[in-house]
Scaffold this motif. Structure first.
Motif, PDB file in Angstrom:
ATOM      1  N   ARG A  62       0.019   6.352  -3.222  1.00  0.00           N
ATOM      2  CA  ARG A  62       0.710   5.288  -2.491  1.00  0.00           C
ATOM      3  C   ARG A  62      -0.214   4.138  -2.133  1.00  0.00           C
ATOM      4  N   THR A  63      -1.489   4.429  -1.789  1.00  0.00           N
ATOM      5  CA  THR A  63      -2.432   3.350  -1.433  1.00  0.00           C
ATOM      6  C   THR A  63      -2.649   2.426  -2.615  1.00  0.00           C
TER       7      THR A  63
ATOM      8  N   TRP B  52      -0.637   1.823  -5.170  1.00  0.00           N
ATOM      9  CA  TRP B  52       0.534   0.999  -5.479  1.00  0.00           C
ATOM     10  C   TRP B  52       0.835  -0.017  -4.377  1.00  0.00           C
ATOM     11  N   GLN B  53       0.509   0.333  -3.155  1.00  0.00           N
ATOM     12  CA  GLN B  53       0.680  -0.639  -2.072  1.00  0.00           C
ATOM     13  C   GLN B  53      -0.238  -1.836  -2.263  1.00  0.00           C
TER      14      GLN B  53
ATOM     15  N   ASN C 287       0.953  -3.936  -5.270  1.00  0.00           N
ATOM     16  CA  ASN C 287       2.113  -4.778  -4.967  1.00  0.00           C
ATOM     17  C   ASN C 287       1.787  -5.899  -3.991  1.00  0.00           C
ATOM     18  N   LEU C 288       0.731  -5.713  -3.232  1.00  0.00           N
ATOM     19  CA  LEU C 288       0.352  -6.753  -2.270  1.00  0.00           C
ATOM     20  C   LEU C 288      -0.561  -7.795  -2.890  1.00  0.00           C
TER      21      LEU C 288
END
Length: 548
Positions: A517-518, A520-521, A524-525
């Motif tokens: 998740r880190t 992909w976060q 995306n940011l």
């Protein structure tokens, strides 16, 4: 207005849009471009919905807060109902939060489902009511939206449920809106159980078809009249007979089949009952001669004189000791009650709970022109025991040796389809009949080597549900399997074919998503900001170069 007037083009576009929307409101067309034709309704469903003549209201209890993946079930349900509404605007539906009417739903027999929810690496439990209620006139029916059959994962259970949506709604609509047209004869006179022991099965069957008790007693007096009367029925159910069939009775059944009559055979070739076993702790399983072997042999099957033990089995409850003055009970595995995980590819057995059998015999299929489909089969860890045989409750205390359970897969139920040869084609007839057929028309029958498949227990004079264990509350698929078998034999509206529908649904790998998740976060940011920066720099560079 000038041709160069900029407002002219805007006005033309607006007029065109208004015209398109006006005509579009009277015409509806949806193109299904999915690979599995997920949003294409079957001809059977369309025909069924078109015949609805009065308002039909559907209340769906899939509203409110529930796990994210079950939003997919909500969305698929809503899209299906929108399709039904487009076919016939008398079909109305609305989604309701079940929290406001939980008590009423439970009183109607709609039980909630407990789900395991995994979010942010944490596992929790959620409760939902995956049900819909259908009202048509003064009739009401329920629609299960979540398949309860055992699945390897919650995602697979959800996929099975989505695949089954069209069938469940079409089946419920048919049950409360269509007139009963097919007739079923429940044969009596050969030692079949009393109606109270078949109550659960016949009650469910009576919601779809006209049922009537039919005895073969008059065969001895006027066999041709008996055959003529039996031919008025579309299907005959022969459920756990215990007395021998005479040759005249067999010829009546044989010619009924030759003329296109469907049959569901539920036969016990071995007498093995729990009553005497519970009283004395021991019982003798011995052969029962129904005089049907030659008849079934000509159709392509043979029920053997044996019983099968299976390590995948149901349980029985026995007294295990005392605590003070209270007798204690415990559930023990009873290998004479095989628990059958039915084939998941055929429409009859797809997405149903395990089927419970009691002292079943094995079935052999024979080489002939009849098409055969195995519907019920043991696990690989099965053991065939020849009869007569002693059965004792003491076997519970003996640990099963897996090396002894190697008789491979054993057949208990088979579907036969084709032009059946008469069992009396080259034999002297027990009575004269003018329209004797040596070869039948194209037909179907199902043979099950266990009469107890359809027999419910009785407690204090009241019949118990066939699809639930009275002690453990475990669900069984007996009722659904039997209903699907009858539906298939009678080909009722072709609805059962909808159970074969398969969809390819992609699910999120939650464990992988949590671990990454880190990454992909950040992706995306940061990536959108980088793209925006590059675009701004190029735009300013080109602007300065052009106007410098």
């Amino acid at each position: 207005m000038s041709k160069n007037n900029p407002y002219r083009k805007v006005l033309v576009v607006l007029i065109v849009l208004i015209i398109v929307n006006f005509f579009g409101s009277y015409a509806y067309k949806r193109f299904d471009l999915t690979h599995d034709k997920r949003y294409t309704l079957s001809a059977e469903t369309i025909s069924l919905v078109e015949q609805i003549e009065n308002p039909l209201l559907i209340k769906v209890y899939l509203q409110g807060s529930f796990p994210a993946e079950f939003k997919r079930l909500q969305l698929e349900t809503k899209q299906l109902l929108m399709e039904l509404n487009e076919i016939n605007d008398l079909v109305k539906f609305r989604f309701i939060d079940p929290l406001s009417s939980t008590k009423d739903l439970i009183e109607k027999g709609l039980q909630p489902s407990r789900l395991t929810v995994q979010e942010d690496g944490k596992v929790s439990e959620a409760v939902i009511f995956p049900w819909a209620l259908i009202s048509y006139g003064d009739k009401e029916g329920s629609v299960p939206l979540l398949v309860n059959a055992i699945a390897p994962s919650q995602e697979q259970q959800l996929q099975n449920s989505i695949e089954n949506l069209e069938y469940e709604f079409a089946n419920a609509i048919h049950k409360i809106s269509a007139e009963k047209s097919k007739k079923i004869a429940v044969l009596k006179g050969n030692g079949q159980p009393d109606d109270i022991y078949l109550y659960s099965f016949l009650k469910s069957l009576g919601e779809y078809y006209k049922l009537a008790e039919f005895t073969l007693d008059s065969v001895e007096i006027n066999p041709n009249k008996t055959l003529s009367q039996l031919s008025d029925y579309d299907l005959s159910i022969i459920a756990k007979p215990s007395l021998t069939f005479s040759e005249k009775e067999k010829l009546v059944l044989d010619q009924y089949i030759m003329q296109g009559g469907k049959t569901l055979w539920l036969l016990d070739n071995v007498y093995a009952e729990m009553d005497s076993l519970m009283l004395t702790g021991k019982s003798l399983a011995f052969n029962r001669d129904l005089n049907l072997t030659d008849m079934l042999f000509s159709y392509g099957v043979r029920i053997n004189y044996n019983v099968t033990k299976d390590l995948y089995s149901g349980t029985i409850r026995l007294a295990s000791g005392n605590t003070g003055n209270q007798l204690q009970y415990q559930d023990f595995l009873w290998h004479y009650f095989p628990l059958i995980f039915a084939d998941n590819t055929h429409a009859i057995s797809k997405n149903i709970d395990p089927v419970l059998l009691k002292f079943p015999s094995s079935i052999d299929t024979l080489e002939n022109e009849i098409r055969k489909t195995i519907l019920l089969q043991s696990s690989p860890l099965a053991k065939i025991i020849g009869t007569p045989a002693n059965v004792s409750l003491n076997e519970i205390a003996i640990e099963a040796d897996k090396n002894e359970f190697r008789d491979a897969l054993t057949n208990f139920g088979v579907l036969l389809e084709g032009e059946f040869p008469s069992a009396y084609a080259n034999r002297m007839l027990p009575f004269d009949t003018e329209n004797f057929r040596p070869i039948g028309i194209d037909n179907k029958m199902i043979v099950i080597a266990d009469g107890d498949l359809a027999v419910n227990e009785v407690l204090r004079g009241e019949p118990l549900p066939l699809d639930k264990d009275k002690w453990t509350n475990q669900n069984y698929g007996n009722i659904e399997f039997l209903l699907n078998s009858v539906h298939y034999l009678l080909d009722d509206k072709g609805l059962l074919n909808l159970r074969s529908k398969s969809l390819q649904i992609q699910f999120l790998d939650k464990e992988k998503a949590f671990e990454e998740r880190t990454y992909w976060q950040m992706l995306n940011l940061v990536v959108p900001l980088v793209i925006l920066f590059v675009f701004g720099w190029v735009f300013n560079f080109l602007r300065k170069r052009r106007y410098s």
